[in-house]
Design a protein around this motif. Structure first.
Motif, PDB file in Angstrom:
ATOM      1  N   MET A 119       0.824  -1.202   0.000  1.00  0.00           N
ATOM      2  CA  MET A 119       0.000   0.000   0.000  1.00  0.00           C
ATOM      3  C   MET A 119       0.862   1.257   0.000  1.00  0.00           C
ATOM      4  N   LEU A 120       1.913   1.253   0.836  1.00  0.00           N
ATOM      5  CA  LEU A 120       2.804   2.407   0.915  1.00  0.00           C
ATOM      6  C   LEU A 120       3.525   2.642  -0.410  1.00  0.00           C
ATOM      7  N   THR A 121       4.005   1.562  -1.027  1.00  0.00           N
ATOM      8  CA  THR A 121       4.688   1.674  -2.323  1.00  0.00           C
ATOM      9  C   THR A 121       3.772   2.306  -3.364  1.00  0.00           C
ATOM     10  N   LEU A 122       2.538   1.834  -3.431  1.00  0.00           N
ATOM     11  CA  LEU A 122       1.598   2.336  -4.426  1.00  0.00           C
ATOM     12  C   LEU A 122       1.148   3.757  -4.109  1.00  0.00           C
ATOM     13  N   TYR A 123       0.911   4.037  -2.859  1.00  0.00           N
ATOM     14  CA  TYR A 123       0.483   5.367  -2.442  1.00  0.00           C
ATOM     15  C   TYR A 123       1.534   6.413  -2.803  1.00  0.00           C
ATOM     16  N   GLU A 124       2.803   6.077  -2.579  1.00  0.00           N
ATOM     17  CA  GLU A 124       3.884   7.007  -2.891  1.00  0.00           C
ATOM     18  C   GLU A 124       4.064   7.203  -4.391  1.00  0.00           C
ATOM     19  N   LYS A 125       3.597   6.229  -5.189  1.00  0.00           N
ATOM     20  CA  LYS A 125       3.661   6.333  -6.646  1.00  0.00           C
ATOM     21  C   LYS A 125       2.349   6.875  -7.233  1.00  0.00           C
ATOM     22  N   HIS A 126       1.484   7.382  -6.373  1.00  0.00           N
ATOM     23  CA  HIS A 126       0.225   8.009  -6.783  1.00  0.00           C
ATOM     24  C   HIS A 126      -0.738   7.039  -7.453  1.00  0.00           C
ATOM     25  N   VAL A 127      -0.650   5.766  -7.073  1.00  0.00           N
ATOM     26  CA  VAL A 127      -1.652   4.790  -7.488  1.00  0.00           C
ATOM     27  C   VAL A 127      -2.838   4.945  -6.522  1.00  0.00           C
ATOM     28  N   PRO A 128      -4.068   4.918  -7.014  1.00  0.00           N
ATOM     29  CA  PRO A 128      -5.223   5.135  -6.134  1.00  0.00           C
ATOM     30  C   PRO A 128      -5.480   3.964  -5.181  1.00  0.00           C
ATOM     31  N   VAL A 129      -4.945   4.092  -3.971  1.00  0.00           N
ATOM     32  CA  VAL A 129      -5.119   3.111  -2.904  1.00  0.00           C
ATOM     33  C   VAL A 129      -5.413   3.883  -1.609  1.00  0.00           C
ATOM     34  N   PRO A 130      -5.896   3.209  -0.572  1.00  0.00           N
ATOM     35  CA  PRO A 130      -6.089   3.900   0.703  1.00  0.00           C
ATOM     36  C   PRO A 130      -4.761   4.424   1.257  1.00  0.00           C
ATOM     37  N   ARG A 131      -4.853   5.460   2.070  1.00  0.00           N
ATOM     38  CA  ARG A 131      -3.657   6.019   2.703  1.00  0.00           C
ATOM     39  C   ARG A 131      -3.146   5.036   3.762  1.00  0.00           C
ATOM     40  N   PRO A 132      -1.893   4.578   3.655  1.00  0.00           N
ATOM     41  CA  PRO A 132      -1.357   3.667   4.671  1.00  0.00           C
ATOM     42  C   PRO A 132      -1.063   4.422   5.968  1.00  0.00           C
ATOM     43  N   ILE A 133      -1.509   3.882   7.085  1.00  0.00           N
ATOM     44  CA  ILE A 133      -1.294   4.543   8.379  1.00  0.00           C
ATOM     45  C   ILE A 133      -0.345   3.742   9.260  1.00  0.00           C
ATOM     46  N   GLY A 134      -0.581   2.446   9.408  1.00  0.00           N
ATOM     47  CA  GLY A 134       0.322   1.642  10.228  1.00  0.00           C
ATOM     48  C   GLY A 134      -0.186   0.218  10.392  1.00  0.00           C
ATOM     49  N   PHE A 135       0.596  -0.590  11.101  1.00  0.00           N
ATOM     50  CA  PHE A 135       0.220  -1.982  11.336  1.00  0.00           C
ATOM     51  C   PHE A 135       0.871  -2.473  12.615  1.00  0.00           C
ATOM     52  N   PHE A 136       0.285  -3.505  13.184  1.00  0.00           N
ATOM     53  CA  PHE A 136       0.861  -4.167  14.350  1.00  0.00           C
ATOM     54  C   PHE A 136       0.273  -5.563  14.441  1.00  0.00           C
ATOM     55  N   LYS A 137       1.174  -6.563  14.384  1.00  0.00           N
ATOM     56  CA  LYS A 137       0.765  -7.967  14.430  1.00  0.00           C
ATOM     57  C   LYS A 137      -0.320  -8.232  13.381  1.00  0.00           C
ATOM     58  N   ASN A 138      -1.553  -8.553  13.794  1.00  0.00           N
ATOM     59  CA  ASN A 138      -2.597  -8.885  12.819  1.00  0.00           C
ATOM     60  C   ASN A 138      -3.570  -7.723  12.588  1.00  0.00           C
ATOM     61  N   ILE A 139      -3.127  -6.497  12.886  1.00  0.00           N
ATOM     62  CA  ILE A 139      -3.962  -5.312  12.740  1.00  0.00           C
ATOM     63  C   ILE A 139      -3.353  -4.381  11.696  1.00  0.00           C
ATOM     64  N   LEU A 140      -4.174  -3.931  10.742  1.00  0.00           N
ATOM     65  CA  LEU A 140      -3.752  -2.970   9.735  1.00  0.00           C
ATOM     66  C   LEU A 140      -4.646  -1.743   9.838  1.00  0.00           C
ATOM     67  N   VAL A 141      -4.023  -0.557   9.807  1.00  0.00           N
ATOM     68  CA  VAL A 141      -4.774   0.695   9.874  1.00  0.00           C
ATOM     69  C   VAL A 141      -4.513   1.482   8.597  1.00  0.00           C
ATOM     70  N   GLU A 142      -5.578   1.927   7.957  1.00  0.00           N
ATOM     71  CA  GLU A 142      -5.445   2.634   6.689  1.00  0.00           C
ATOM     72  C   GLU A 142      -6.505   3.721   6.588  1.00  0.00           C
ATOM     73  N   GLY A 143      -6.383   4.572   5.571  1.00  0.00           N
ATOM     74  CA  GLY A 143      -7.349   5.633   5.366  1.00  0.00           C
ATOM     75  C   GLY A 143      -8.713   5.101   4.966  1.00  0.00           C
ATOM     76  N   TYR A 144      -9.732   5.844   5.332  1.00  0.00           N
ATOM     77  CA  TYR A 144     -11.117   5.482   5.027  1.00  0.00           C
ATOM     78  C   TYR A 144     -11.530   6.107   3.699  1.00  0.00           C
ATOM     79  N   ILE A 145     -12.209   5.348   2.861  1.00  0.00           N
ATOM     80  CA  ILE A 145     -12.725   5.838   1.587  1.00  0.00           C
ATOM     81  C   ILE A 145     -14.244   5.712   1.617  1.00  0.00           C
ATOM     82  N   GLY A 146     -14.924   6.853   1.605  1.00  0.00           N
ATOM     83  CA  GLY A 146     -16.369   6.842   1.670  1.00  0.00           C
ATOM     84  C   GLY A 146     -16.898   8.149   2.220  1.00  0.00           C
TER      85      GLY A 146
END
Length: 256
Positions: A119-146
Motif C-alpha cells: 500500500m505504501l509503495t503504491l500510495y507514494e507512486k500516486h496509485v489510487p489506494v487507501p492512505r497507509p497509516i500503520g500496522f501491528f501484528k494482525n492489525i492494519l490501519v489505513e485511510g477510510y474511503i467513503g
C-alpha cells in the motif's frame, strides 16, 4: 448504521465461547492475542473507537473507526483462519521478503506487513489506494474511503461506465509502473468514490520479479475483462493486454 459494531458482531457469533475448538471457534475474531494487538494499535495510532464493521469474511473483519475526529479503517486479520498454504505462494518468491522466516507463527504478521508495504509503495507512486497509516501484528490501519453515511461501494455495486473502465486500466498500468502486480484483482476489491477507483486488499500483491507475476497478471486482466464485458463494455483479454503493454516491464511482456 442501524446497529452498533458490537451488536452486529454478536449477531455474527464472533464473541461466542466454546470449550472445544470447533469450526465456529476457528472463525472468531477477538481471541486474546487480537484483543491485546487492538489495544496496542489503538494507543499507537490514536484510535478512539470502532464505529461499525464494513465487511466480514473468513480471513478478516474490516471496521470503520474514529481517530482524532477522522474516519480510518481498521482491518483485523483472524489469527486462526488465515490459511498458511493459500498465502505462502504470494510471499515465497517475492524478493522483498526473501530473508523473512515463513512459518505458521510468523506468517500472519508478515502478511499484514506485506499489505502495508504494498500500500505504501503504491500510495507514494500516486496509485489510487487507501492512505497507509500503520500496522501491528494482525492489525492494519489505513485511510477510510467513503462518506460520513457509508463506505465507498465495491465496483460490483456500481453503474459501470467507459470512464470507470478506463480508470481501472490506468490503475493497473500505474501499479505495474510501481513494479507490483495486484494478483487478486476483481470487482470485489476495487472501490468507487467521487468518480475515482481505488484498489484495496493488497496483501497478495507481488513484485514483478516474482516467478508467478506473469500468471497473476493474466488472471487479474482476465477477471477485469470478464467483469466489464458482462456490463456491456466492449473489451477482451487480448485487447486489455495490448492496451497496457507499454506499462508492462520487459520480463512480463506477453506474446502477441
Amino acid at each position: 448504521m442501524d446497529e452498533s459494531a458490537l451488536k452486529q458482531l454478536i449477531k455474527l457469533d464472533e464473541f461466542a465461547f466454546r470449550s472445544n475448538l470447533d469450526r465456529k471457534t476457528l472463525d472468531l475474531v477477538f481471541d486474546r492475542r487480537t484483543l491485546e494487538a487492538i489495544k496496542y494499535a489503538f494507543s499507537r495510532y490514536s484510535i478512539d473507537y470502532l464505529d461499525f464493521p464494513i465487511s466480514t469474511g473468513k480471513e478478516s473483519v474490516v471496521f470503520r473507526a474514529v481517530s482524532d475526529k477522522r474516519y480510518v479503517v481498521v482491518k483485523v486479520f483472524k489469527m486462526s483462519t488465515l490459511k498458511f498454504m493459500n498465502i505462502r505462494e504470494y510471499i515465497e518468491g517475492d524478493q522483498r521478503f526473501v530473508k523473512q522466516r515463513i512459518d505458521r507463527m510468523s506468517i500472519i504478521s508478515l502478511w499484514v506487513r506485506k499489505e502495508y508495504t504494498n500500500m505504501l509503495t503504491l500510495y507514494e507512486k500516486h496509485v489510487p489506494v487507501p492512505r497507509p497509516i500503520g500496522f501491528f501484528k494482525n492489525i492494519l490501519v489505513e485511510g477510510y474511503i467513503g462518506t460520513k453515511e457509508k463506505p465507498a461501494p465495491q465496483l460490483k455495486d456500481v453503474q459501470v461506465t467507459e470512464e470507470i473502465y478506463t480508470m481501472t486500466l490506468d490503475g493497473i498500468k500505474k501499479m505495474l509502473s510501481a513494479r507490483l502486480v495486484h494478483s487478486d484483482l476483481s470487482e470485489y476489491n476495487i472501490l468507487y468514490h467521487r468518480r475515482r477507483v481505488y484498489f484495496i486488499d493488497l496483501a497478495q500483491a507481488v513484485d514483478i520479479d516474482h516467478p508467478m507475476a506473469t500468471e497473476f497478471l493474466k488472471r487479474d486482466i482476465k477477471n477485469i475483462s470478464t467483469f466489464f464485458s458482462k456490463h456491456g463494455i466492449k473489451t477482451s483479454f487480448e485487447e486489455m493486454i495490448q492496451d497496457i503493454k507499454n506499462a508492462i516491464p520487459k520480463n512480463l511482456e506477453q506474446e502477441d
